[in-house]
Design an enzyme around this catalytic site. Structure first.
Site, PDB file in Angstrom:
ATOM      1  N   ILE A 181       1.020   6.909   0.345  1.00  0.00           N
ATOM      2  CA  ILE A 181       0.349   5.891   1.144  1.00  0.00           C
ATOM      3  C   ILE A 181      -1.115   5.780   0.732  1.00  0.00           C
ATOM      4  O   ILE A 181      -1.806   6.784   0.595  1.00  0.00           O
ATOM      5  CB  ILE A 181       0.411   6.258   2.643  1.00  0.00           C
ATOM      6  N   CYS A 182      -1.554   4.531   0.538  1.00  0.00           N
ATOM      7  CA  CYS A 182      -2.970   4.318   0.229  1.00  0.00           C
ATOM      8  C   CYS A 182      -3.692   3.985   1.526  1.00  0.00           C
ATOM      9  O   CYS A 182      -3.628   2.873   2.010  1.00  0.00           O
ATOM     10  CB  CYS A 182      -3.122   3.169  -0.771  1.00  0.00           C
ATOM     11  N   LEU A 183      -4.344   4.987   2.082  1.00  0.00           N
ATOM     12  CA  LEU A 183      -5.007   4.800   3.367  1.00  0.00           C
ATOM     13  C   LEU A 183      -6.290   5.629   3.346  1.00  0.00           C
ATOM     14  O   LEU A 183      -6.248   6.829   3.070  1.00  0.00           O
ATOM     15  CB  LEU A 183      -4.060   5.271   4.490  1.00  0.00           C
TER      16      LEU A 183
ATOM     17  N   ASN B 133       0.801  -1.217   0.000  1.00  0.00           N
ATOM     18  CA  ASN B 133       0.000   0.000   0.000  1.00  0.00           C
ATOM     19  C   ASN B 133       0.839   1.276   0.000  1.00  0.00           C
ATOM     20  O   ASN B 133       0.320   2.364   0.238  1.00  0.00           O
ATOM     21  CB  ASN B 133      -0.959   0.006   1.193  1.00  0.00           C
TER      22      ASN B 133
END
Lengths: 150, 633
Positions: free
Chosen positions: A86-88, A79
Site C-alpha cells: 500500500i502506498c500511504l 495505490n
C-alpha cells in the site's frame, strides 16, 4: 523490547471491545504482533459489498516505527500493487507514534474510497483511472466481485 | 576518537543553561556574560596547529617569490627551501611539511575545526542570532537549522516576516509556552504513545502542548538519532501532523529519563554530535574531511583549493570535496568525469572490437572471420592477429597462422608503434586525409589518448600509495641499523613527492584535453613533459632495493621533481592557460625559463655512471620545445 508492550496489549483489547465499524483486527495466536485484518468496502465505491483481507505486523520498534500492512485479497486500486503493498504516507515518512492500528486501518479504508492516481503504485490502474475512470471503476468492481465476496 | 572529545563539558554546554527552556531573557544573561572566554578558548586551542604550519608556509612563500620571477638568477635559489632543511637535519620535519610546501603555496586561507571548535562555532552563531533577534537560544538554533545556518539570510528574512520564519522553523508563536513539563490535570496521566499511566511530572510536551511520557520521548529521539543521523536534530513533535520542532533544552529534559540507568548524558551527547554534523553538512562554507573516521571540518575562504588534512592525511579539494585535483578546476574536472562516463562504454567497445591499421592508423572493426585484413582506406594488407604485414605471412614464416604463438613481443591492439594521435605532428597527418569523415573518430582518439594517460597515472598513483607503507617499513629497518632518522627520511619525502606528482600528472591530462592548441598548450605540455620525465626517474629510483639505493641521488631527484611540480602548478595558477594575455605569456615564459634551469640541474643531479636511461615510453624534449625555450628566454 522483549514481550508485548502495554500499548500493544491495550490496543488489542480495545480493537476487540470497541471495534471500528466495518473493520476487524485479531492477532494470530502464535504471534501477537501479527494481525489478521478485514476491511469492508464502503458503499458507493467499486469496493462495496467486498470484504478485503489484510495482514498487519507490528515491528519491534512499534510505536516508534510504523506497522507493516498489506492486502492479501487481490485488488484493483492505483495505490495498491499486485503484492498488496500500500502506498500511504502515514505508513512511511508521515508515521507518528501517536497513530494507532485503529487509525491506520481507518486511513486504509478511506484510501479505498478515495484513490489517488497521481501517486501510483499500480501504474496500469492509475493510468486507466485518469484516462477512463468509468472503465477503471468497472474493473475494480469486477475484481471485488471475483475476489472479495463469498 | 576518545569519548572525552565529545564530552558535554563546560565548552559544550554553553547556552543551554536554563534547564526548563526558559524565556530568552533568562538564557541570554549568563551566555553573553560568559562569551569572551568561551569564544577565545577554541581559537587558542587551534593555534598550535596553525603555528606548526607557519614555517612551511613561509618557506613556500619564499620559493614562490624566487621561482617564477622574471630575473634570471632566482630560480636556483628556490631549491634552498627543500635542500636547506634537508641538510639542516631537523628530525621534526614531517612528511606534512613536504606536502604543505607543494600544496600550501597559496597561503593558508582556510581554517580547520576539531569537534570542540565546531561546537564553539555553533555556540557563537546561536548566541549572535539570539542577541540580535532577542529570542531564546533554542529558538535561534531552530531558526538557524531551518535556513542552513546562514546567519545573514536568517536575519534578513526575520526582519521582514518574523512569524513566517518562526513557523518554518517549527516554532510556536512568540510568547506561547515553552517546551518542558506538560500541563496535566490530576496526579496521573495516560501517555498517548505507550498507553501507560504515569505520574504527571513524567509527562513532557513541546511548545505545541502534545504531551507524552519522558521515556517515550527519549525512545523517540534515540530512534531519530539512529535513523536520521545529522537530520535528527530537525525532529518534530510525535503527534501526527504536528510540525513543532524539538528544542535542544527539551532533549536534556527528557534525556535523563531515557537513559534507564546507562549514561545519563548519552542522548544529549549524540544529539550534540548530530547537531555538529548538521552544522558542518549544511553550512555552505564548511566541509568534513573525507578521510574515513576523521572528525576535522574545514572552512574554505575561497573555493577550488587542494588541501591535505593534518590529522588523517587525506588530500582533497575544499571546493567540491573530491580528491585533490590540481591543476584542473572543479568545473573542468566535472566535465571530464561526465565525459568519461559518457565515453567509457564507447571507448571500451572500440578498444575491444577494433584495431588500428598498422599503416594509416585508421580504426578498423573486424566483421568477418578471416585474419587476412585489407584496410579500406589505404588498402594495406595485414594480419589481424599480429598486425604484421600480410606479405610476411606465408610458408617462409611457418604458415599463415603462426602468429598465434606467443613470442613475448607482440604489440597487439596497441595501434601503430610510435604514433601519437593526440599530439600534433606524427599520426595526425594520416587522420587529416579524410578529415570530415574522420573527425568524430579523431576526436575519440584524442579523448582516448588523454584518457589512457590519465588512468595510467591514476593507477601508478595507487601503486605509489602502497609504497608509502613500504617506505615507512624500510625507514624502520634502516633506523634499526643505527642510522639517525634524518638519514632515512629521504625515503618518505621521495614517496610523498612521487604521490603528489602522480596525482598532478593525472589531472594535467584532463587539463591538456580541454586546452586549445597553441602557445599556451605547448608550454604547458613542456612543463608536463619535464615533470613526467623526472617523476618516472624518481619512481624508478624509489623502487630499487634499499642496498642499491643512493641516498644522494634520491634526495636530488626528490628536490628536482618537487621543483618541476611547483613550477607547473605555479605556471597554471599564474595564467599559463587563461588566454594568451601579455602577463600570462610573460609569466609562463618565465616559468619555462625556470624549468630549463631545473632541467640543467636535473642533468647535473645524475651521477656519472648512474643509470640514466629512461623507460621506453618516456618523452624527450623535442627540438621545437628547445627552440621555444630559447625564444622564451
Amino acid at each position: 523490547m522483549a514481550g508485548l508492550s502495554v500499548r500493544i496489549v491495550k490496543e488489542t483489547e480495545k480493537l476487540h471491545t470497541d471495534p471500528v465499524p466495518g473493520i476487524t483486527a485479531t492477532p494470530f495466536e502464535d504471534n501477537l504482533r501479527h494481525f489478521n485484518v478485514t476491511i469492508e468496502g464502503a458503499e458507493e465505491t467499486p469496493y462495496a459489498g467486498g470484504i478485503f483481507r489484510l495482514e498487519l505486523f507490528l515491528p519491534a520498534e512499534y510505536p516508534m516505527a510504523p506497522p507493516k500492512v498489506r492486502f492479501i485479497t487481490k485488488m484493483y486500486h492505483p495505490n495498491i500493487n499486485r503484492l498488496g503493498l500500500i502506498c500511504l504516507d502515514i505508513l512511511k515518512d508521515k508515521w507518528s507514534p501517536a497513530l494507532q492500528i485503529r487509525t491506520v486501518l481507518l486511513s486504509i479504508q478511506a484510501l479505498l474510497a478515495a484513490p489517488n492516481p497521481d501517486d501510483p503504485l499500480n501504474n496500469e490502474a492509475a493510468e486507466l483511472w485518469k484516462s477512463d475512470e468509468a472503465e477503471a471503476v468497472r474493473i475494480a468492481a469486477d475484481y471485488t466481485r471475483r475476489f472479495a465476496t463469498g | 576518537m576518545s569519548d572525552s572529545e565529545f564530552e558535554y563539558d563546560s565548552a559544550g554546554s554553553y547556552v543551554y543553561e536554563s534547564d526548563d527552556g526558559g524565556s530568552g531573557d533568562d538564557g541570554e544573561g549568563p551566555a553573553s556574560a560568559a562569551s569572551p572566554p568561551q569564544r577565545d578558548a577554541p581559537v587558542a586551542a587551534a593555534l598550535p596547529a596553525a603555528a606548526a604550519h607557519a614555517p612551511a608556509a613561509a618557506a613556500a612563500q619564499g620559493r614562490r617569490l624566487g621561482g617564477p620571477a622574471p630575473a634570471p638568477a632566482p630560480p636556483l635559489s628556490g631549491s634552498a627551501s627543500l635542500g636547506a632543511s634537508d641538510s639542516a637535519g631537523s628530525a621534526s620535519r614531517s612528511r606534512l611539511a613536504v606536502v604543505s610546501q607543494l600544496y600550501g603555496e597559496q597561503g593558508k586561507d582556510y581554517r580547520v575545526f576539531g569537534p570542540d571548535a565546531v561546537r564553539a562555532e555553533i555556540a557563537a552563531v546561536v548566541r549572535d542570532v539570539a542577541s540580535v533577534l532577542e529570542v531564546a537560544a533554542d529558538d535561534a538554533e531552530a531558526m538557524l537549522l531551518s535556513c542552513s545556518w546562514d546567519k545573514q539570510r536568517l536575519l534578513e528574512r526575520f526582519t521582514e516576516r518574523p512569524e513566517q520564519v518562526r513557523a518554518g522553523a517549527g516554532l510556536a508563536k512568540a510568547g506561547s509556552r515553552g517546551a518542558g513539563a506538560a500541563e496535566v490535570d490530576g496526579p496521573e496521566a495516560d501517555c498517548p504513545v505507550c498507553f501507560a499511566s504515569v505520574p504527571a511530572s513524567e509527562m513532557a510536551s513541546l511548545a505545541c502542548g502534545h504531551g507524552a511520557c519522558r521515556e517515550c520521548w527519549g525512545e523517540y529521539l534515540s530512534g531519530q538519532l539512529r535513523s536520521r543521523a545529522a537530520e535528527a536534530v530537525e525532529a518534530v513533535c510525535m503527534e501526527s501532523d504536528c510540525s513543532c520542532i524539538v528544542p535542544h533544552a527539551f532533549v536534556r529534559h527528557v534525556g535523563l529519563a531515557a537513559a534507564r540507568g546507562s549514561d545519563p548524558m548519552a542522548l544529549l551527547t549524540s544529539w550534540d554530535r548530530s547537531l555538529c554534523r548538521h552544522f558542518v553538512e549544511h553550512s555552505r562554507r564548511l566541509r568534513w574531511c573525507p578521510g574515513s573516521g576523521c572528525d576535522k571540518a574545514f572552512q574554505a575562504v575561497s573555493a577550488g583549493r587542494d588541501v591535505e588534512c593534518e590529522s588523517c592525511g587525506s588530500a582533497f579539494c575544499l571546493g567540491c570535496g573530491r580528491g585533490a585535483h590540481r591543476p584542473v578546476s572543479c568545473s573542468m574536472l566535472s566535465s571530464w568525469l561526465e565525459k568519461c562516463e559518457d565515453e567509457s562504454e564507447t571507448a571500451n567497445w572500440i578498444i575491444v572490437n577494433t584495431k588500428r591499421c598498422p599503416k594509416c592508423g585508421v580504426r578498423i572493426e573486424k566483421n568477418q572471420g578471416c585474419m587476412h585484413m585489407k584496410c579500406g582506406v589505404c588498402k594495406h594488407e595485414f594480419c589481424w592477429v599480429c598486425t604484421g604485414d600480410w606479405a610476411m605471412h606465408g610458408q617462409k614464416t611457418g604458415g599463415y597462422y603462426a602468429c598465434n604463438r606467443y613470442t613475448g613481443q607482440k604489440t597487439q591492439g596497441r595501434g601503430v608503434p610510435g604514433s601519437r594521435p593526440g599530439k600534433k605532428g606524427a599520426g595526425a597527418s594520416a587522420l587529416d586525409k579524410d578529415a570530415e569523415e574522420n573527425l568524430a573518430k579523431a576526436e575519440l582518439d584524442r579523448y582516448l589518448f588523454y584518457y589512457q594517460r590519465y588512468s595510467g597515472h591514476m593507477r601508478a598513483g595507487t601503486f605509489a600509495a602502497g609504497q608509502r607503507e613500504r617506505a615507512q617499513q624500510r625507514m624502520a629497518e634502516v633506523a634499526a641499523e643505527g642510522l639517525a632518522w634524518v638519514e632515512v627520511d629521504f625515503l618518505e619525502q621521495g614517496t610523498e613527492v612521487l604521490l603528489a606528482c602522480r596525482r598532478v600528472l593525472q589531472f594535467t591530462y584532463v587539463m591538456a584535453y580541454f586546452m586549445a592548441d597553441g602557445r599556451e598548450k605547448s608550454l604547458f605540455e613542456h612543463l608536463q613533459e619535464l615533470l613526467e620525465g623526472s617523476t618516472e626517474e624518481l619512481s624508478e629510483l624509489l623502487e630499487r632495493p634499499l642496498e642499491e639505493m643512493d641516498r644522494r641521488q634520491v634526495v636530488n631527484f626528490t628536490r628536482v621533481t618537487a621543483k618541476f611540480l611547483s613550477q607547473l602548478l605555479e605556471g597554471v595558477d599564474e595564467g599559463l592557460v587563461d588566454g594568451a594575455s601579455g602577463a600570462g605569456a610573460a609569466s609562463s615564459a618565465a616559468s619555462s625559463a625556470a624549468s630549463s634551469a631545473a632541467a640543467e640541474e636535473a642533468a647535473a643531479a645524475k651521477p656519472g655512471g648512474a643509470k640514466s636511461t629512461s623507460p621506453s615510453g618516456k618523452r624527450k624534449p623535442t627540438d621545437r620545445a628547445r627552440q621555444r625555450l630559447r625564444a622564451a628566454r
